[in-house]
Design a protein around this motif. Structure first.
Motif, short mmCIF file in Angstrom:
data_model
loop_
_atom_site.label_atom_id
_atom_site.label_comp_id
_atom_site.label_asym_id
_atom_site.label_seq_id
_atom_site.Cartn_x
_atom_site.Cartn_y
_atom_site.Cartn_z
N VAL A 57 0.74 -1.24 0.07
CA VAL A 57 0.12 0.07 -0.12
C VAL A 57 0.93 1.22 -0.12
O VAL A 57 1.41 1.69 1.02
CB VAL A 57 -0.82 0.21 1.17
CG1 VAL A 57 -1.86 1.11 1.06
CG2 VAL A 57 -1.77 -1.32 1.16
N PHE A 59 1.29 5.15 -0.51
CA PHE A 59 0.70 6.45 -0.39
C PHE A 59 1.56 7.66 -0.87
O PHE A 59 1.50 8.62 -0.34
CB PHE A 59 0.12 6.61 1.12
CG PHE A 59 -0.86 7.55 1.10
CD1 PHE A 59 -1.07 8.94 0.59
CD2 PHE A 59 -2.28 7.06 1.52
CE1 PHE A 59 -2.34 9.72 0.88
CE2 PHE A 59 -3.51 7.62 1.49
CZ PHE A 59 -3.54 8.92 1.23
N ILE A 129 3.31 2.57 4.47
CA ILE A 129 2.38 3.23 4.09
C ILE A 129 2.90 4.89 4.36
O ILE A 129 3.14 5.71 3.63
CB ILE A 129 1.13 3.28 4.61
CG1 ILE A 129 0.43 2.01 4.18
CG2 ILE A 129 0.30 4.36 4.33
CD1 ILE A 129 -0.82 1.67 5.31
N LEU A 133 4.52 7.68 1.95
CA LEU A 133 3.99 9.13 2.09
C LEU A 133 5.11 10.15 2.43
O LEU A 133 4.95 10.99 1.97
CB LEU A 133 3.02 9.26 3.11
CG LEU A 133 2.31 10.35 3.46
CD1 LEU A 133 1.49 11.06 2.22
CD2 LEU A 133 1.21 10.23 4.31
#
Ligand SMILES: Nc1ncnc2c1ncn2[C@@H]1O[C@H](COP(=O)(O)OP(=O)(O)OP(=O)(O)O)[C@@H](O)[C@H]1O
Ligand SMILES: [Mg+2]
Lengths: 327, 308, 249
Positions: A57, A59, A129, A133
């Motif tokens: 995942v 981001f 994640i 980010l």
């Protein structure tokens, strides 16, 4: 199987028919919007490749989009004012040729993905994640404050990229080229998903410790997938900057990464083709609701929560009657 | 570069670190106990800042403003937890990230509707408006920033006391390691979770209120600090309040030093204007370099509490 | 000098104050079936996880084919010929049974960096995978999703996966867990012929299974070896009876 083929064929026919239909309806803007949908679909598909099949995942996918776009923007700006690209061991004054610009965009994004991936794949899950980010934000900050390439004002692209035999300044040609690149990219990604490499990738999403116990060094596979996703993200970036003829730090903003994830989920996680549906729905919805109210986010926010809570199968799964989440 | 400047920048760094700690403590507790990654934590900070600015505009009382911020953020957190987030506890991180992303979009827009897109400003209270001399010979230091450092340290001690010394703290610690056991002990785990969430939200609200007089209060302020908070947690280790404290101070100090001293250092190499421009952009990435270093050295952070 | 494929020496692992392995020492002879028994929580699974590298020991050494492997990553040990099945079924639920085993076949190839050919139409891969499915009696369930198989079938699938990696030493953590009589018997029939060509380290609670398969039995209590020997000597050992078999097992 049959239903799926029908849905895919109908979708393709629809996409091919957008420019003539827009011309008949006297809505040339529709072609521009449709190009945007295709570009976002490409970016989202590359994200789906790692999230939906690899279970990573990320981001921070906007970083690849933005880096690809800036690569083209920077190379073109040097070509425009005849200055040399800095930090190179040789003097190069940039170029307008897409055949150089776009692969370069893919390469730069892929290299960035390699570095970020090597660092963030040292961990997994929620760390991953946050790390993706954070690194994307780093890049955002860098382009925002770096005065050389426009800072927060961004860069204008004075000429769209040049491809022999095509006039990309023409929106319809640009649309069809984007469509062709999207289809090729989707086919390549699909192919990868079903190859041995993809099999390992999908297995890692389901049960990574087990895969390691079988003797497979999973991180290498995940890293390569991350790099591939970065490269296709970079291609989407190269297309974006040509589409809007502008690149600014906003393209790297973290909300962009969020939007891409939303498109992936809307379309159906682990479906690749679903990204097209997801992008179309999100961008068209935005267009429509933004026509009623400037506060369209107040609708999108709760809508998103509801989609997550209740509609995990995605639109493509619903259309094509297919199980979501990989194979 | 003088000792005074270093001293002053160290205090600035501590002050920023303390703010980050207020944010990181809540986020890390919520993750450590409910295993929820909450992107909307920054929205609670924003709610706190707007609430504080509003209360102070009406009453002129700073203490009331802070109290209002804490209550507003705590209640907001509770409502969001009850309505949406508690359905996400067992779900995978992707779901949590997307749903809380939706919550952010909602709050950002709501704030725009309620307060407009213009930034708000807020003055520190009169009794903290001045500067105080702390070192002989050094320039006096803003009292308000010292106050923030003090508040942060008090909260850190209070949290420690809460976690080590109370029944709630025991449940929190137990929850972090043996979720099922706590349930089996007959504790109402739903209520515990809501409480923890509200606590984290209140801390974020406190941070927002404290930041009010230092920053422009505007939409998007929550996400700027959220991402810094993530860096803190990655460095400190998820689920560890001590890690949050160490990580926050580290990030605060490194960021401040970078911004203060990198341009100075570059000036010895480049013409001043270029040095300042480049310095500003490079110094901004100092904390990310720090984060990368920690990832290489200790992929799970300096104080990892959350096993598995 | 005996020919040991695995030598565990002074292995220790603490979870807080709990000793999961406490100076654990034993060795597995090549071609033998070595059973590891002990009450719940004795540290059997933890011992296996340390041997495969999933759990990092606090101290001690692990030698496989004479080489110290205790610092190797999991995948490297697996490639060296050390493979395991899990007490709690661990499979790839979304894959078909055939794909699951194909994955294991793939795992023993030098690498899986093949990007173009569709793995579902890769006949060599599939033929090989099918032969392992046949061996564990799942030949007619090849296309069923692994997650949809019955519990006993999933246990068989695990064994097929392990065998497909071409191991030298197989670590079986309670392969019969949760199985009925008939299934246990079937699993016995799968495992019995492996002895000799492979070495086995078997963790099992079912004493009938242990005595049917094992050449050597080691008894673990609180992370320590309290007895080790042939099945019959263990059966006779008073300490073991007290510590473990106590209630007439
Ligand atoms: N990850 C862990 N964290 C903390 N304690 C653990 C962990 N894994 C195992 N333990 C503890 O270590 C001890 C040994 O556990 P282990 O699973 O190895 O026992 P076992 O012999 O396999 O038991 P069983 O027969 O029930 O499978 C137990 O007390 C267990 O609670
Ligand atoms: Mg066990």
């Amino acid at each position: 199987m049959r239903r799926r083929s029908v849905v895919l064929a109908a979708g393709l026919a629809l996409l091919l028919a957008v420019p003539p239909l827009a011309a008949i309806a006297g809505e040339p803007f529709a072609v521009t919007l449709a190009s945007r949908v295709l570009i976002y679909a490409l970016a989202a598909a590359s994200l789906d490749f790692i999230v939906g099949y690899g279970g990573m995942v990320s981001f921070g996918h906007a970083a690849f989009l933005g880096l690809g776009a800036y690569t083209v923007g920077i190379v073109a700006s040097h070509a425009f004012d005849g200055t040399a690209v800095p930090l190179l061991p040789f003097a190069w004054h940039g170029t307008d040729s897409a055949l150089i610009q776009w692969p370069l965009a893919m390469l730069i994004s892929a290299l960035f993905a390699l570095v970020i991936g090597a660092l963030s794949l040292r961990t997994a899950g929620v760390y991953f994640i946050m790390i993706t980010l954070a690194f994307a934000q780093m890049l955002y900050h860098l382009f925002l404050t770096l005065p050389t390439y426009g800072g927060q004002d961004g860069l204008n692209l004075w000429r769209r990229s040049e491809i022999p035999g095509l006039d990309l300044a023409d929106d319809v040609s640009f649309y069809y080229l984007t469509l062709a690149l999207l289809i090729i990219s989707l086919l390549i990604l699909k192919r990868l998903v079903h190859s041995r490499f993809g099999m390992v990738l999908r297995a890692g999403k389901q049960n990574e410790p087990r895969l390691q116990a079988l003797g497979i060094p999973t991180v290498r596979y995940k890293l390569l997938a991350f790099v591939i996703a970065g490269a296709f993200g970079g291609l989407a970036g190269a297309l974006t900057v040509n589409h809007t003829e502008f690149v600014g730090p906003g393209l790297l903003h973290w909300t962009r990464s969020g939007e891409l994830l939303v498109i992936v989920i809307l379309g159906g996680l682990g479906s690749l083709y679903g990204s097209v549906v997801g992008a179309a729905v999100l961008l068209i919805l935005e267009e429509v609701i933004a026509g009623w109210t400037e506060h369209w986010m107040i609708v999108l926010g709760p809508f998103l929560v509801l989609v997550v809570l209740f509609a995990r199968r995605g639109l493509y799964g619903w259309l094509a009657g297919r199980e979501a989440e990989g194979d | 570069m003088t000792a005074q400047l270093v001293f002053e920048q160290t205090l600035n760094g501590l002050q920023q670190g303390v703010m980050l700690f207020l944010m990181a403590a809540g986020l890390t507790l919520v993750f450590g106990i409910m295993h929820l990654i909450n992107l909307a934590h920054g929205s609670l900070y924003m709610v706190g800042a707007y609430a504080a600015a509003t209360v102070i505009a009406v009453t002129g009382n700073f203490a009331l403003a802070v109290a209002g911020a804490v209550v507003a953020a705590g209640l907001t957190g509770m409502v969001v937890e009850l309505l949406a987030l508690r359905r996400l506890y067992g779900r995978d991180h992707l779901d949590q990230v997307l749903a809380t992303f939706g919550v952010i979009l909602f709050f950002n827009e709501l704030v725009k509707i309620l307060w407009g897109a213009q930034a708000l400003f807020m003055a520190p209270p009169a009794w903290l408006a001045g500067s105080v001399p702390i070192l002989p010979g050094a320039a006096p230091y803003p009292a308000y920033r010292l106050f923030i450092i003090a508040v942060g340290l008090v909260v850190a001690l209070g949290l420690r006391q809460l976690i080590v010394g109370t029944r709630l703290g025991m449940l929190i610690r137990a929850g972090a390691t043996h979720r099922d056991m706590v349930g089996a002990l007959g504790v109402n785990i739903d209520r515990l979770f809501t409480l923890v969430f509200a606590l984290g939200a209140a801390l974020a609200g406190l941070a927002g209120a404290m930041a009010g007089p230092l920053l422009a209060i505007e939409v998007g302020m929550g996400e700027t600090i959220l991402i810094l908070t993530f860096v803190v947690i990655i460095i400190g280790g998820i689920g560890s309040v001590r890690g949050a404290l160490v990580g926050a101070l580290l990030v605060g100090v490194v960021d401040t030093y970078g911004r203060a001293f990198l341009p100075l250092a570059l000036r010895t190499l480049l013409p001043p204007a270029a040095a300042d421009g480049l310095g500003a952009s490079i110094s901004g990435i100092a904390i990310y370099v720090l984060m990368a270093g920690v990832l290489i050295w200790r992929p799970r952070g300096l104080f990892q509490a959350y096993g598995g | 000098m005996t020919d040991a494929i695995l030598e565990v020496q002074g292995l220790s692992k603490f979870f807080g104050a709990v000793a999961a392995s406490d100076s654990l020492t034993f060795q597995v002879e090549r071609g033998c079936c070595h059973a590891l028994i002990g009450p719940n929580g004795a540290g059997k699974s933890t011992a296996i996880a340390q041997i495969t590298g999933e759990v990092r020991p606090d101290g001690g050494s692990i030698r496989f084919n004479g080489r110290e492997i205790s610092r190797w990553p999991v995948h490297r040990r697996a490639r060296a010929g050390l493979n395991r099945s899990y007490q709690i079924t661990s499979i790839f639920p979304a894959f078909s049974a055939l794909d699951t085993v194909a994955l294991a076949v793939l795992a023993r190839q030098p690498h899986a960096f093949r990007f173009w050919r569709d793995a579902r139409r890769d006949e060599r891969l599939r033929r090989s995978a099918r032969s392992f499915l046949d061996r564990v009696g799942l030949g007619d369930r090849a296309d069923v999703r692994a997650g949809d198989l019955a519990h006993g079938e999933q246990r068989q699938l695990e064994v097929a996966m392990v065998l497909a990696t071409n191991p030298q030493l197989v670590l079986l953590d309670e392969p019969m867990a949760g199985m009925g009589r008939a299934e246990t018997q079937q699993m016995l029939d799968i495992l019995r012929p492996l002895k000799g060509s492979l070495s086995l380290l078997l963790v099992e609670h079912d004493m009938d299974v242990v005595f049917a398969l094992a050449d050597v039995v080691t008894v673990l209590v609180k992370g320590r070896v309290i007895a080790s020997g042939t099945p019959s000597s263990i059966r006779a050992d008073a300490d073991v009876r007290r510590a473990y078999l106590g209630d007439g097992a």
